[in-house]
Design a protein around this motif. Structure first.
Motif, PDB file in Angstrom:
ATOM      1  N   ASN A 163       0.837  -1.193   0.000  1.00  0.00           N
ATOM      2  CA  ASN A 163       0.000   0.000   0.000  1.00  0.00           C
ATOM      3  C   ASN A 163       0.874   1.246   0.000  1.00  0.00           C
ATOM      4  OD1 ASN A 163      -2.784  -1.270   0.542  1.00  0.00           O
ATOM      5  ND2 ASN A 163      -1.524  -2.123   2.181  1.00  0.00           N
ATOM      6  N   LEU A 164       0.388   2.297  -0.628  1.00  0.00           N
ATOM      7  CA  LEU A 164       1.007   3.621  -0.575  1.00  0.00           C
ATOM      8  C   LEU A 164       0.108   4.513   0.264  1.00  0.00           C
ATOM      9  CD1 LEU A 164       2.984   5.878  -1.439  1.00  0.00           C
ATOM     10  CD2 LEU A 164       1.577   6.167  -3.505  1.00  0.00           C
ATOM     11  N   MET A 165       0.685   5.104   1.336  1.00  0.00           N
ATOM     12  CA  MET A 165      -0.107   5.947   2.230  1.00  0.00           C
ATOM     13  C   MET A 165       0.655   7.229   2.559  1.00  0.00           C
ATOM     14  SD  MET A 165      -1.971   3.274   4.860  1.00  0.00           S
ATOM     15  CE  MET A 165      -0.592   2.217   5.276  1.00  0.00           C
ATOM     16  N   PHE A 166      -0.029   8.362   2.471  1.00  0.00           N
ATOM     17  CA  PHE A 166       0.583   9.655   2.786  1.00  0.00           C
ATOM     18  C   PHE A 166      -0.523  10.672   3.069  1.00  0.00           C
ATOM     19  CE2 PHE A 166      -0.030   9.352  -1.771  1.00  0.00           C
ATOM     20  CZ  PHE A 166      -0.518  10.598  -2.151  1.00  0.00           C
ATOM     21  N   ASN A 167      -0.125  11.854   3.555  1.00  0.00           N
ATOM     22  CA  ASN A 167      -1.063  12.931   3.882  1.00  0.00           C
ATOM     23  C   ASN A 167      -2.161  12.453   4.846  1.00  0.00           C
ATOM     24  OD1 ASN A 167       0.417  14.406   2.055  1.00  0.00           O
ATOM     25  ND2 ASN A 167      -1.305  14.967   0.743  1.00  0.00           N
ATOM     26  N   LEU A 168      -1.717  11.815   5.932  1.00  0.00           N
ATOM     27  CA  LEU A 168      -2.656  11.316   6.940  1.00  0.00           C
ATOM     28  C   LEU A 168      -2.355  11.957   8.288  1.00  0.00           C
ATOM     29  CD1 LEU A 168      -2.476   7.663   5.654  1.00  0.00           C
ATOM     30  CD2 LEU A 168      -4.487   9.152   5.488  1.00  0.00           C
ATOM     31  N   VAL A 169      -3.215  11.721   9.271  1.00  0.00           N
ATOM     32  CA  VAL A 169      -3.116  12.371  10.590  1.00  0.00           C
ATOM     33  C   VAL A 169      -3.038  13.892  10.397  1.00  0.00           C
ATOM     34  CG1 VAL A 169      -2.087  12.150  12.886  1.00  0.00           C
ATOM     35  CG2 VAL A 169      -1.758  10.321  11.249  1.00  0.00           C
ATOM     36  N   ARG A 170      -3.893  14.406   9.537  1.00  0.00           N
ATOM     37  CA  ARG A 170      -3.870  15.850   9.228  1.00  0.00           C
ATOM     38  C   ARG A 170      -4.619  16.677  10.263  1.00  0.00           C
ATOM     39  NH1 ARG A 170      -5.288  17.075   3.097  1.00  0.00           N
ATOM     40  NH2 ARG A 170      -7.324  16.273   3.748  1.00  0.00           N
ATOM     41  N   GLU A 171      -5.569  16.055  10.979  1.00  0.00           N
ATOM     42  CA  GLU A 171      -6.400  16.824  11.902  1.00  0.00           C
ATOM     43  C   GLU A 171      -6.346  16.287  13.328  1.00  0.00           C
ATOM     44  OE1 GLU A 171     -10.306  18.028  10.056  1.00  0.00           O
ATOM     45  OE2 GLU A 171      -9.647  16.557   8.561  1.00  0.00           O
ATOM     46  N   THR A 172      -5.455  15.341  13.608  1.00  0.00           N
ATOM     47  CA  THR A 172      -5.301  14.767  14.940  1.00  0.00           C
ATOM     48  C   THR A 172      -3.806  14.601  15.217  1.00  0.00           C
ATOM     49  OG1 THR A 172      -5.486  12.527  14.016  1.00  0.00           O
ATOM     50  CG2 THR A 172      -7.512  13.546  14.814  1.00  0.00           C
ATOM     51  N   HIS A 205       3.865  -5.642   5.301  1.00  0.00           N
ATOM     52  CA  HIS A 205       5.089  -5.708   4.510  1.00  0.00           C
ATOM     53  C   HIS A 205       4.957  -5.011   3.150  1.00  0.00           C
ATOM     54  CE1 HIS A 205       3.700  -8.926   1.678  1.00  0.00           C
ATOM     55  NE2 HIS A 205       2.940  -9.276   2.702  1.00  0.00           N
ATOM     56  N   HIS A 206       6.099  -4.560   2.659  1.00  0.00           N
ATOM     57  CA  HIS A 206       6.226  -3.942   1.339  1.00  0.00           C
ATOM     58  C   HIS A 206       5.277  -2.752   1.157  1.00  0.00           C
ATOM     59  CE1 HIS A 206       8.122  -7.914   0.614  1.00  0.00           C
ATOM     60  NE2 HIS A 206       8.927  -7.207  -0.169  1.00  0.00           N
ATOM     61  N   ASN A 207       5.114  -1.968   2.227  1.00  0.00           N
ATOM     62  CA  ASN A 207       4.320  -0.744   2.153  1.00  0.00           C
ATOM     63  C   ASN A 207       5.237   0.469   2.078  1.00  0.00           C
ATOM     64  OD1 ASN A 207       1.445  -1.811   2.787  1.00  0.00           O
ATOM     65  ND2 ASN A 207       2.705  -2.699   4.404  1.00  0.00           N
ATOM     66  N   PHE A 208       4.784   1.502   1.390  1.00  0.00           N
ATOM     67  CA  PHE A 208       5.484   2.782   1.299  1.00  0.00           C
ATOM     68  C   PHE A 208       4.626   3.789   2.059  1.00  0.00           C
ATOM     69  CE2 PHE A 208       7.348   6.050  -1.971  1.00  0.00           C
ATOM     70  CZ  PHE A 208       7.921   6.760  -0.932  1.00  0.00           C
ATOM     71  N   GLY A 226       0.018  -7.155  19.450  1.00  0.00           N
ATOM     72  CA  GLY A 226       0.922  -8.294  19.449  1.00  0.00           C
ATOM     73  C   GLY A 226       0.738  -9.186  18.243  1.00  0.00           C
ATOM     74  N   TYR A 227       1.740 -10.037  18.038  1.00  0.00           N
ATOM     75  CA  TYR A 227       1.712 -11.033  16.972  1.00  0.00           C
ATOM     76  C   TYR A 227       1.680 -10.374  15.592  1.00  0.00           C
ATOM     77  CZ  TYR A 227       0.985 -14.102  20.900  1.00  0.00           C
ATOM     78  OH  TYR A 227       1.144 -14.757  22.099  1.00  0.00           O
ATOM     79  N   TYR A 228       2.658  -9.482  15.381  1.00  0.00           N
ATOM     80  CA  TYR A 228       2.870  -8.841  14.091  1.00  0.00           C
ATOM     81  C   TYR A 228       4.283  -9.123  13.604  1.00  0.00           C
ATOM     82  CZ  TYR A 228      -1.395  -5.983  14.146  1.00  0.00           C
ATOM     83  OH  TYR A 228      -2.690  -5.557  14.136  1.00  0.00           O
ATOM     84  N   ILE A 229       4.424  -9.336  12.319  1.00  0.00           N
ATOM     85  CA  ILE A 229       5.726  -9.388  11.656  1.00  0.00           C
ATOM     86  C   ILE A 229       5.715  -8.312  10.576  1.00  0.00           C
ATOM     87  CG2 ILE A 229       7.334 -10.765  10.298  1.00  0.00           C
ATOM     88  CD1 ILE A 229       6.141 -13.267  11.596  1.00  0.00           C
ATOM     89  N   ASP A 230       6.548  -7.282  10.757  1.00  0.00           N
ATOM     90  CA  ASP A 230       6.610  -6.141   9.840  1.00  0.00           C
ATOM     91  C   ASP A 230       7.947  -6.187   9.111  1.00  0.00           C
ATOM     92  OD1 ASP A 230       4.281  -5.517  11.164  1.00  0.00           O
ATOM     93  OD2 ASP A 230       5.164  -3.911  12.357  1.00  0.00           O
ATOM     94  N   HIS A 231       7.914  -6.253   7.804  1.00  0.00           N
ATOM     95  CA  HIS A 231       9.176  -6.348   7.071  1.00  0.00           C
ATOM     96  C   HIS A 231       9.074  -5.700   5.694  1.00  0.00           C
ATOM     97  CE1 HIS A 231       7.961  -9.598   4.208  1.00  0.00           C
ATOM     98  NE2 HIS A 231       7.159  -9.963   5.200  1.00  0.00           N
ATOM     99  N   ASN A 232      10.216  -5.269   5.189  1.00  0.00           N
ATOM    100  CA  ASN A 232      10.349  -4.701   3.851  1.00  0.00           C
ATOM    101  C   ASN A 232       9.413  -3.522   3.624  1.00  0.00           C
ATOM    102  OD1 ASN A 232      11.254  -7.767   3.414  1.00  0.00           O
ATOM    103  ND2 ASN A 232      12.226  -6.487   1.842  1.00  0.00           N
ATOM    104  N   ASN A 233       9.298  -2.655   4.631  1.00  0.00           N
ATOM    105  CA  ASN A 233       8.537  -1.418   4.486  1.00  0.00           C
ATOM    106  C   ASN A 233       9.495  -0.246   4.327  1.00  0.00           C
ATOM    107  OD1 ASN A 233       5.676  -2.404   5.098  1.00  0.00           O
ATOM    108  ND2 ASN A 233       6.787  -3.142   6.891  1.00  0.00           N
TER     109      ASN A 233
END
Length: 359
Positions: A163-172, A205-208, A226-233
């Motif tokens: 996923n590509l995510m940007f311009n977030l948490v703009r009002e909090t 994984h593999h998120n920008f 808990g119980y997360y594996i985060d990689h290649n981000n």
């Protein structure tokens, strides 16, 4: 319902819902209105694709209760009053063994933007009391809070990828493009087919992700996650936050985080299974780690690479440690590389991002 296809439809200007009933589905911070322009409930083999959701007054799509093989793909969702896709089940208190929840929902290849015009605890994708969901290949931007929010861990087994995510948490504040909670454990049959409070591992994984506006943590595993594996981000301007147990970070790249490379906060001492290995952090800040509990029973950190200013330090409990003290006295990162006072060239950073996302 079975074998339902909603394809190529424009759904526009549905009524606002901010004065309708809202409910707290589980132990996260959010309340939701359990309704949407398209409601899929107790259904299987449903496909919503190539549709345009133009200015729905509340949520665009709700996947509710005993749903199987629901696919939300190739849609545009824009100017939503609340969230894009809600994936929400029902349990008897903490007992999820009846599986009156969505299982195996797929949210793929959607363009979701201008989120939360009225509601601010909103996201492109929100999940509570569901498992084995796939959220992949979406472009998500322009929202008041996170892009993807997991309100609980429930049965786990989720995949959030590419996923590509940007311009977030703009009002909090105090959030990131991806956020998770797990304050309230559930008993499910997801892991072994037998009742258990332990979920399957989920993979991010593999998120920008770009942490601009008020986002400070790219991947925010908050309160009990808990119980997360985060990689290649590839994570730009945001740090990692681990506030739970059994979370693994591997082969991620952090570029100029605003709050240290990694922030490890254990709500209960001696919660095990936090691993940071083969990660790369390029920072112009002097803070590298913020670690609440610096014991090997809790943390494994090694084979990482850091680019940081001179006099960079680690916060270990209430102490500030130099890089050498961190390695020699606490025996962390003994095989990691520290480039003190150095920064890679912008072209090298871009190349590193391409490599990690393709890896």
């Amino acid at each position: 319902a079975n074998q339902i296809y909603i394809v190529g439809v424009t759904i526009a200007h549905s009524t606002t819902t901010y004065l309708s009933p809202y409910e707290v589905p589980s132990g996260g911070d959010w309340a939701i209105h359990k309704g949407a322009s398209v409601v899929i409930e107790d259904s299987q083999n449903v496909n919503v694709s190539h549709c345009v959701f133009d200015a729905p007054g509340g949520n665009a799509v709700l996947v509710s209760n005993r749903c199987r093989n629901v696919i939300i793909s190739n849609n545009e969702m824009v100017w939503m009053g609340d969230s894009g896709v809600l994936i929400v089940g029902t349990t008897k208190y903490q007992d999820g063994t009846e599986n009156n929840v969505p299982i195996g929902t797929k949210v793929l290849n959607n363009l979701v933007h201008e989120i939360g015009i009225w509601g601010k605890q909103t996201a492109a994708v929100f999940q509570a009391k569901a498992y084995n969901s796939t959220i992949s290949n979406n472009i998500i931007f322009n929202g008041p809070r996170s892009g993807i929010n997991m309100n609980d861990g429930f049965g786990g087994g989720n995949e959030v990828s590419q996923n590509l995510m940007f311009n977030l948490v703009r009002e909090t504040i105090d959030h990131g493009p991806f956020n998770s909670w797990d304050r309230l454990p559930f008993v499910t049959t997801a892991r072994t087919g037998k009742p258990s409070p332990i979920p399957l591992y989920s993979h991010v994984h593999h998120n920008f992700m770009i942490c601009n506006y008020n986002a400070m943590k790219s991947i925010d595993h908050d309160d009990g996650s808990g119980y997360y594996i985060d990689h290649n981000n590839f994570l730009v301007y945001g740090s990692a936050k681990l506030k739970g147990e059994f979370i693994q970070y591997h082969k991620n790249v952090y570029v100029h985080p605003r709050w240290g490379c990694m922030r490890l906060v254990n709500p209960i001492k001696q919660r095990p299974g936090l691993e940071l290995t083969n990660d790369t952090c390029i920072t112009n800040q002097t803070l590298i780690y913020n670690v609440r509990d610096c014991t090997h029973e809790v943390l494994t950190a090694n084979h990482n690479e850091f680019w940081a200013p001179r006099h960079a330090f680690i916060e270990c409990g209430h102490k500030k440690l130099s890089w050498h003290e961190w390695k020699r006295q606490h025996h962390f990162d003994t095989h990691s590389v520290f480039h003190e006072g150095e920064q890679p060239a912008p072209a090298d950073i871009i190349q590193l991002g391409e490599q990690v996302l393709r890896g």
